[in-house]
Write a protein that holds these residues in place. Sequence first.
Motif, PDB file in Angstrom:
ATOM      1  N   GLU A 195      -9.313 -48.504 -12.835  1.00  0.00           N
ATOM      2  CA  GLU A 195      -9.996 -49.612 -13.504  1.00  0.00           C
ATOM      3  C   GLU A 195      -9.257 -50.932 -13.298  1.00  0.00           C
ATOM      4  O   GLU A 195      -9.850 -51.988 -13.385  1.00  0.00           O
ATOM      5  N   GLY A 196      -7.980 -50.868 -12.994  1.00  0.00           N
ATOM      6  CA  GLY A 196      -7.204 -52.069 -12.740  1.00  0.00           C
ATOM      7  C   GLY A 196      -7.350 -52.597 -11.320  1.00  0.00           C
ATOM      8  O   GLY A 196      -6.875 -53.685 -11.004  1.00  0.00           O
ATOM      9  N   ARG A 237     -14.113 -54.255  -3.010  1.00  0.00           N
ATOM     10  CA  ARG A 237     -14.820 -55.277  -2.231  1.00  0.00           C
ATOM     11  C   ARG A 237     -16.272 -54.924  -1.923  1.00  0.00           C
ATOM     12  O   ARG A 237     -17.094 -55.820  -1.762  1.00  0.00           O
ATOM     13  N   TYR A 238     -16.555 -53.663  -1.777  1.00  0.00           N
ATOM     14  CA  TYR A 238     -17.859 -53.268  -1.270  1.00  0.00           C
ATOM     15  C   TYR A 238     -18.678 -52.525  -2.322  1.00  0.00           C
ATOM     16  O   TYR A 238     -18.126 -51.847  -3.181  1.00  0.00           O
ATOM     17  N   VAL A 239     -19.985 -52.647  -2.190  1.00  0.00           N
ATOM     18  CA  VAL A 239     -20.896 -51.951  -3.096  1.00  0.00           C
ATOM     19  C   VAL A 239     -20.696 -50.448  -2.911  1.00  0.00           C
ATOM     20  O   VAL A 239     -20.663 -49.936  -1.792  1.00  0.00           O
ATOM     21  N   GLY A 240     -20.517 -49.761  -4.012  1.00  0.00           N
ATOM     22  CA  GLY A 240     -20.361 -48.316  -3.972  1.00  0.00           C
ATOM     23  C   GLY A 240     -18.927 -47.838  -3.774  1.00  0.00           C
ATOM     24  O   GLY A 240     -18.665 -46.640  -3.849  1.00  0.00           O
ATOM     25  N   ALA A 241     -17.990 -48.753  -3.516  1.00  0.00           N
ATOM     26  CA  ALA A 241     -16.603 -48.345  -3.276  1.00  0.00           C
ATOM     27  C   ALA A 241     -15.974 -47.751  -4.533  1.00  0.00           C
ATOM     28  O   ALA A 241     -15.209 -46.787  -4.456  1.00  0.00           O
ATOM     29  N   LYS A 242     -16.280 -48.319  -5.693  1.00  0.00           N
ATOM     30  CA  LYS A 242     -15.708 -47.802  -6.932  1.00  0.00           C
ATOM     31  C   LYS A 242     -16.254 -46.411  -7.228  1.00  0.00           C
ATOM     32  O   LYS A 242     -15.494 -45.512  -7.612  1.00  0.00           O
ATOM     33  N   GLU A 243     -17.552 -46.218  -7.043  1.00  0.00           N
ATOM     34  CA  GLU A 243     -18.149 -44.909  -7.293  1.00  0.00           C
ATOM     35  C   GLU A 243     -17.548 -43.854  -6.370  1.00  0.00           C
ATOM     36  O   GLU A 243     -17.284 -42.734  -6.778  1.00  0.00           O
ATOM     37  N   ARG A 244     -17.318 -44.240  -5.104  1.00  0.00           N
ATOM     38  CA  ARG A 244     -16.706 -43.318  -4.148  1.00  0.00           C
ATOM     39  C   ARG A 244     -15.282 -42.979  -4.577  1.00  0.00           C
ATOM     40  O   ARG A 244     -14.861 -41.826  -4.524  1.00  0.00           O
ATOM     41  N   ALA A 245     -14.527 -43.979  -5.031  1.00  0.00           N
ATOM     42  CA  ALA A 245     -13.151 -43.744  -5.488  1.00  0.00           C
ATOM     43  C   ALA A 245     -13.130 -42.830  -6.710  1.00  0.00           C
ATOM     44  O   ALA A 245     -12.261 -41.964  -6.818  1.00  0.00           O
ATOM     45  N   ILE A 246     -14.086 -43.024  -7.608  1.00  0.00           N
ATOM     46  CA  ILE A 246     -14.170 -42.158  -8.791  1.00  0.00           C
ATOM     47  C   ILE A 246     -14.368 -40.713  -8.357  1.00  0.00           C
ATOM     48  O   ILE A 246     -13.679 -39.801  -8.814  1.00  0.00           O
ATOM     49  N   ARG A 247     -15.287 -40.513  -7.446  1.00  0.00           N
ATOM     50  CA  ARG A 247     -15.618 -39.167  -6.983  1.00  0.00           C
ATOM     51  C   ARG A 247     -14.457 -38.540  -6.200  1.00  0.00           C
ATOM     52  O   ARG A 247     -14.103 -37.387  -6.424  1.00  0.00           O
ATOM     53  N   GLU A 248     -13.855 -39.310  -5.282  1.00  0.00           N
ATOM     54  CA  GLU A 248     -12.839 -38.750  -4.394  1.00  0.00           C
ATOM     55  C   GLU A 248     -11.449 -38.670  -5.032  1.00  0.00           C
ATOM     56  O   GLU A 248     -10.732 -37.701  -4.823  1.00  0.00           O
ATOM     57  N   GLU A 249     -11.056 -39.699  -5.775  1.00  0.00           N
ATOM     58  CA  GLU A 249      -9.694 -39.743  -6.304  1.00  0.00           C
ATOM     59  C   GLU A 249      -9.545 -39.046  -7.651  1.00  0.00           C
ATOM     60  O   GLU A 249      -8.500 -38.478  -7.944  1.00  0.00           O
ATOM     61  N   ILE A 250     -10.575 -39.121  -8.472  1.00  0.00           N
ATOM     62  CA  ILE A 250     -10.477 -38.535  -9.808  1.00  0.00           C
ATOM     63  C   ILE A 250     -11.209 -37.203  -9.874  1.00  0.00           C
ATOM     64  O   ILE A 250     -10.836 -36.322 -10.638  1.00  0.00           O
ATOM     65  N   GLU A 308      -8.018 -45.474 -27.752  1.00  0.00           N
ATOM     66  CA  GLU A 308      -6.781 -44.719 -27.947  1.00  0.00           C
ATOM     67  C   GLU A 308      -5.555 -45.614 -27.845  1.00  0.00           C
ATOM     68  O   GLU A 308      -5.407 -46.355 -26.877  1.00  0.00           O
ATOM     69  N   PRO A 309      -4.656 -45.550 -28.827  1.00  0.00           N
ATOM     70  CA  PRO A 309      -3.426 -46.350 -28.783  1.00  0.00           C
ATOM     71  C   PRO A 309      -2.554 -46.040 -27.565  1.00  0.00           C
ATOM     72  O   PRO A 309      -1.892 -46.919 -27.036  1.00  0.00           O
ATOM     73  N   ALA A 310      -2.552 -44.785 -27.112  1.00  0.00           N
ATOM     74  CA  ALA A 310      -1.746 -44.416 -25.945  1.00  0.00           C
ATOM     75  C   ALA A 310      -2.233 -45.148 -24.700  1.00  0.00           C
ATOM     76  O   ALA A 310      -1.429 -45.544 -23.849  1.00  0.00           O
ATOM     77  N   ALA A 311      -3.536 -45.345 -24.576  1.00  0.00           N
ATOM     78  CA  ALA A 311      -4.078 -46.081 -23.436  1.00  0.00           C
ATOM     79  C   ALA A 311      -3.673 -47.547 -23.510  1.00  0.00           C
ATOM     80  O   ALA A 311      -3.351 -48.164 -22.493  1.00  0.00           O
ATOM     81  N   LEU A 312      -3.659 -48.089 -24.710  1.00  0.00           N
ATOM     82  CA  LEU A 312      -3.243 -49.482 -24.891  1.00  0.00           C
ATOM     83  C   LEU A 312      -1.778 -49.647 -24.505  1.00  0.00           C
ATOM     84  O   LEU A 312      -1.398 -50.637 -23.876  1.00  0.00           O
ATOM     85  N   ARG A 313      -0.936 -48.670 -24.850  1.00  0.00           N
ATOM     86  CA  ARG A 313       0.474 -48.738 -24.465  1.00  0.00           C
ATOM     87  C   ARG A 313       0.655 -48.578 -22.963  1.00  0.00           C
ATOM     88  O   ARG A 313       1.525 -49.193 -22.360  1.00  0.00           O
ATOM     89  N   ALA A 314      -0.174 -47.738 -22.332  1.00  0.00           N
ATOM     90  CA  ALA A 314      -0.034 -47.458 -20.905  1.00  0.00           C
ATOM     91  C   ALA A 314      -0.526 -48.605 -20.028  1.00  0.00           C
ATOM     92  O   ALA A 314       0.086 -48.902 -19.001  1.00  0.00           O
ATOM     93  N   ALA A 315      -1.616 -49.251 -20.402  1.00  0.00           N
ATOM     94  CA  ALA A 315      -2.201 -50.317 -19.580  1.00  0.00           C
ATOM     95  C   ALA A 315      -2.809 -51.381 -20.486  1.00  0.00           C
ATOM     96  O   ALA A 315      -4.033 -51.495 -20.600  1.00  0.00           O
ATOM     97  N   PRO A 316      -1.973 -52.184 -21.149  1.00  0.00           N
ATOM     98  CA  PRO A 316      -2.498 -53.143 -22.127  1.00  0.00           C
ATOM     99  C   PRO A 316      -3.455 -54.173 -21.549  1.00  0.00           C
ATOM    100  O   PRO A 316      -4.477 -54.475 -22.159  1.00  0.00           O
ATOM    101  N   SER A 317      -3.175 -54.692 -20.361  1.00  0.00           N
ATOM    102  CA  SER A 317      -4.054 -55.728 -19.814  1.00  0.00           C
ATOM    103  C   SER A 317      -5.433 -55.169 -19.471  1.00  0.00           C
ATOM    104  O   SER A 317      -6.451 -55.818 -19.717  1.00  0.00           O
ATOM    105  N   VAL A 318      -5.468 -53.956 -18.921  1.00  0.00           N
ATOM    106  CA  VAL A 318      -6.745 -53.335 -18.571  1.00  0.00           C
ATOM    107  C   VAL A 318      -7.547 -53.042 -19.832  1.00  0.00           C
ATOM    108  O   VAL A 318      -8.740 -53.355 -19.911  1.00  0.00           O
ATOM    109  N   VAL A 319      -6.901 -52.468 -20.834  1.00  0.00           N
ATOM    110  CA  VAL A 319      -7.598 -52.105 -22.072  1.00  0.00           C
ATOM    111  C   VAL A 319      -8.111 -53.353 -22.785  1.00  0.00           C
ATOM    112  O   VAL A 319      -9.260 -53.399 -23.219  1.00  0.00           O
ATOM    113  N   HIS A 320      -7.290 -54.399 -22.878  1.00  0.00           N
ATOM    114  CA  HIS A 320      -7.739 -55.626 -23.537  1.00  0.00           C
ATOM    115  C   HIS A 320      -8.907 -56.272 -22.787  1.00  0.00           C
ATOM    116  O   HIS A 320      -9.868 -56.744 -23.404  1.00  0.00           O
TER     117      HIS A 320
END
Length: 118
Positions: free
Chosen positions: A49-50, A54-67, A84-96
């Motif tokens: 998420e951080g 660049r390209y249409v569909g690249a995020k969906e492909r990354a979700i499928r392939e990497e996760i 979740e507070p743990a997510a806020l501690r792990a990646a505060p800028s992304v969560v905010h």
Amino acid sequence: MPAAPDVPDPRAVREDALSAISDDAGAGSSPTGARDELSDRDHRILALEGRTFRYVGAKERAIREEIGISKVAYFVRLNALLEEPAALRAAPSVVHRLRGRRTSDPGAPAADGDHRVA
């Protein structure tokens, strides 16, 4: 004639989303029910998420392939992570950033009229 795009079975998509939630729900739980640590999958979701795509569909492909989960399961888990507070501690800028996008001013609706992340 071009081949028709693969349309997933709605039951399979729902099962993927439910299994992703149940897989992560028991990991790292304390006796009080609060989660202390994030799973490896949760860390990968926040890292993805951080990133910028660049390209249409690249995020969906990354979700499928990497996760390794469906797009629906990804966004269901992402929305749960934002609380979740743990997510806020792990990646505060992304969560905010995502919380701000999800809970934007009611007087200024998003382009599609939806205030959720997914």
